[in-house]
Enzyme design. Structure first.
Site, mmCIF file in Angstrom:
data_model
loop_
_atom_site.group_PDB
_atom_site.id
_atom_site.type_symbol
_atom_site.label_atom_id
_atom_site.label_comp_id
_atom_site.label_asym_id
_atom_site.label_seq_id
_atom_site.Cartn_x
_atom_site.Cartn_y
_atom_site.Cartn_z
ATOM 1 N N HIS A 149 -60.787 -33.168 -10.196
ATOM 2 C CA HIS A 149 -61.622 -33.300 -9.003
ATOM 3 C C HIS A 149 -63.004 -32.732 -9.323
ATOM 4 O O HIS A 149 -63.187 -32.025 -10.308
ATOM 5 C CB HIS A 149 -61.001 -32.555 -7.816
ATOM 6 C CG HIS A 149 -60.647 -31.124 -8.125
ATOM 7 N ND1 HIS A 149 -59.408 -30.757 -8.605
ATOM 8 C CD2 HIS A 149 -61.360 -29.985 -8.049
ATOM 9 C CE1 HIS A 149 -59.377 -29.454 -8.807
ATOM 10 N NE2 HIS A 149 -60.562 -28.951 -8.473
ATOM 11 N N ASP A 253 -57.579 -27.087 -15.998
ATOM 12 C CA ASP A 253 -57.137 -26.770 -14.654
ATOM 13 C C ASP A 253 -56.180 -27.849 -14.164
ATOM 14 O O ASP A 253 -56.389 -29.044 -14.408
ATOM 15 C CB ASP A 253 -58.369 -26.686 -13.745
ATOM 16 C CG ASP A 253 -58.033 -26.287 -12.334
ATOM 17 O OD1 ASP A 253 -57.404 -25.230 -12.158
ATOM 18 O OD2 ASP A 253 -58.407 -27.028 -11.404
ATOM 19 N N GLU A 282 -52.750 -25.731 -17.671
ATOM 20 C CA GLU A 282 -52.234 -24.918 -16.577
ATOM 21 C C GLU A 282 -50.952 -25.569 -16.068
ATOM 22 O O GLU A 282 -50.972 -26.488 -15.257
ATOM 23 C CB GLU A 282 -53.246 -24.801 -15.437
ATOM 24 C CG GLU A 282 -52.719 -23.923 -14.298
ATOM 25 C CD GLU A 282 -53.480 -24.073 -12.996
ATOM 26 O OE1 GLU A 282 -53.158 -23.336 -12.047
ATOM 27 O OE2 GLU A 282 -54.380 -24.937 -12.907
ATOM 28 N N HIS A 356 -56.239 -15.164 -12.370
ATOM 29 C CA HIS A 356 -56.992 -15.307 -11.120
ATOM 30 C C HIS A 356 -56.163 -15.950 -10.015
ATOM 31 O O HIS A 356 -56.594 -15.972 -8.858
ATOM 32 C CB HIS A 356 -58.251 -16.149 -11.374
ATOM 33 C CG HIS A 356 -57.951 -17.540 -11.821
ATOM 34 N ND1 HIS A 356 -57.416 -17.823 -13.062
ATOM 35 C CD2 HIS A 356 -58.082 -18.735 -11.197
ATOM 36 C CE1 HIS A 356 -57.246 -19.122 -13.178
ATOM 37 N NE2 HIS A 356 -57.643 -19.703 -12.066
ATOM 38 N N ASP A 357 -54.996 -16.481 -10.354
ATOM 39 C CA ASP A 357 -54.135 -17.141 -9.372
ATOM 40 C C ASP A 357 -52.896 -16.322 -9.022
ATOM 41 O O ASP A 357 -51.986 -16.831 -8.359
ATOM 42 C CB ASP A 357 -53.701 -18.516 -9.889
ATOM 43 C CG ASP A 357 -54.811 -19.544 -9.805
ATOM 44 O OD1 ASP A 357 -55.612 -19.475 -8.857
ATOM 45 O OD2 ASP A 357 -54.889 -20.417 -10.691
#
Length: 430
Positions: A149, A253, A282, A356-357
């Site tokens: 995206h 990502d 990921e 970060h997640d």
């Protein structure tokens, strides 16, 4: 039985590497930081500036949209460069940066321009200098590639008319032809646009285009569209430009949301530019038996990724350290990971305790269960006894990282026991 191509090879520098992950806005401003420049870039209505590096992160946002991850502290690439010697001295051999390209938010997963560094972070020359100076101290730099995206606020979509381009939004709104419109999927029915920046719409309205997980600020792209493929994977495309500039590869990502055909094309481009550059995905589940969107996926068979982020490893370690499984079961889980993963990938896997997640690892292991509201999360810190226990548990987790095959990954600040629940509290300043 996991079958892979006979010539499957991953870069040798990945095997046994120590990888340090940095969220660029929150790591270090650097000695050349200019608050005046940063304030000039805060002119957009959704943005929030933190003068004080030690302030709490924003978790409320602004009306009417609420939290949008648009508060900034001003970390820079120059600030990262200044810490390279310290990182190398600590044993770091690879550096993974969350997105550095122009974006609307502080996380920059809403890419605005794949070929331009975000001006808050610095310039393209600063990124090239980071590659060069990292190489001088033996550190490979991995960039975050976000290709499923773009941002609605981008050169390509340009929903808010902030770019000097005719984006896909302009064509749909004004019937002005755009070279980017075919990258996106617009709905045929006339849906009222919803603005995620509080402009040109109202909260609660529905976007008239396909979005990533229904976030109107993140319009999905069609990775099978030929001009998009050429833009990302072509001879002079995004991948080629940054590999030629000196980066050592890409972490992809949400790579389980990218089509296998696109991933294979991407890998061919990366390896053509630099056979020793990496492609890391990921993937949160076991990668060699992954099914997504109705298909068995081609992740670690030698045609797409070199390795994936070790979330499966992390889940097993956390369960063990929290007392949810015993050592025999952990041994079985580790044996399974070794059995189902091709050796080239196993030795290169990005085995992590935090990212970060995820919640900060010390909070995950020793803190109270995560409250539902961000307000309550912001108030909780470890007690003295929780912290003492947590530090020992994190050390045990690090020993498991060191002992297990693969790349050991450290999320910035975890080595100092930084606390915090999920986004945004896991993204506080170092």
């Amino acid at each position: 039985v996991t079958v892979h191509t006979e010539d499957f090879h991953t870069p040798d520098w990945m095997k046994g590497a120590v990888c340090y992950q940095i969220f660029p806005d929150r790591f270090n401003r650097g000695s050349q930081f200019s608050e005046a420049k940063a304030l000039d870039l805060m002119r957009y209505p959704e943005r929030i500036w933190h003068h004080d590096w030690n302030e709490e992160v924003d978790f409320a946002g602004k009306d009417p949209e609420g939290y949008e991850a648009c508060d900034f502290f001003g970390g820079t690439l120059g600030g990262v460069i200044e810490k390279l010697a310290c990182l190398a001295e600590a044993g770091v051999t690879a550096l993974y940066l969350n997105p550095v390209f122009k974006g609307r938010s502080n996380h920059r997963y809403d890419t605005g321009d794949y070929l331009s560094v975000d001006p808050l972070l610095g310039t393209n020359d600063d990124l090239t200098e980071l590659f060069r100076k990292a190489g001088e101290v033996g550190i490979h730099v991995i960039l975050d590639g976000v290709f499923s995206h773009t941002g609605a606020d981008s050169l390509y979509f340009n929903r808010y008319d902030r770019y000097d381009s005719v984006g896909a939004w302009q064509e749909k709104r004004d019937d002005t032809p755009s070279r980017y419109t075919s990258w996106y999927r617009f709905y045929d029915d006339k849906r009222t646009p919803r603005s995620s920046a509080g402009e040109g719409g109202h909260a609660g309205e529905t976007a008239p285009y396909e979005c990533w997980w229904n976030f109107p600020s993140l319009p999905n792209v069609n990775e099978d569209e030929l001009t998009y493929r050429e833009f990302i994977c072509g001879d002079g495309g995004v991948l080629a430009q940054w590999l030629k500039a000196g980066c050592s590869g890409f972490r992809l990502d949400v790579s389980d949301e990218l089509p296998d055909a696109f991933l294979r094309l991407l890998r061919r481009r990366v390896k053509k530019e630099n056979p020793e550059a990496c492609v890391i995905g990921e993937i949160w589940e076991e990668p060699t038996a992954k099914i997504s969107y109705g298909h068995h996926r081609d992740f670690l068979f030698g045609r797409t990724h070199d390795a994936v982020m070790g979330y499966a490893f992390r889940a097993d370690v956390v369960d063990f350290l929290k007392g949810n499984m015993d050592a025999k079961r952990l041994r079985r889980c580790f044996d399974r990971l070794c059995a189902i993963t091709p050796l080239e990938s196993l030795y290169s896997q990005m085995n992590l305790l935090g990212s970060h997640d995820t919640a900060r690892i010390i909070t995950k292991l020793a803190g109270a269960p995560q409250p539902a509201s961000r307000l309550e999360q912001s108030k909780l810190t470890l007690t003295e006894s929780q912290r003492e226990k947590g530090e020992l548990l994190v050390l045990a987790g690090v020993l498991l990282q060191i002992g297990f095959p693969g790349m050991m990954a450290v999320y910035y600040g975890d080595e100092r026991g930084m606390e915090g629940y999920d986004d945004p509290f896991n993204r506080r300043t170092y």
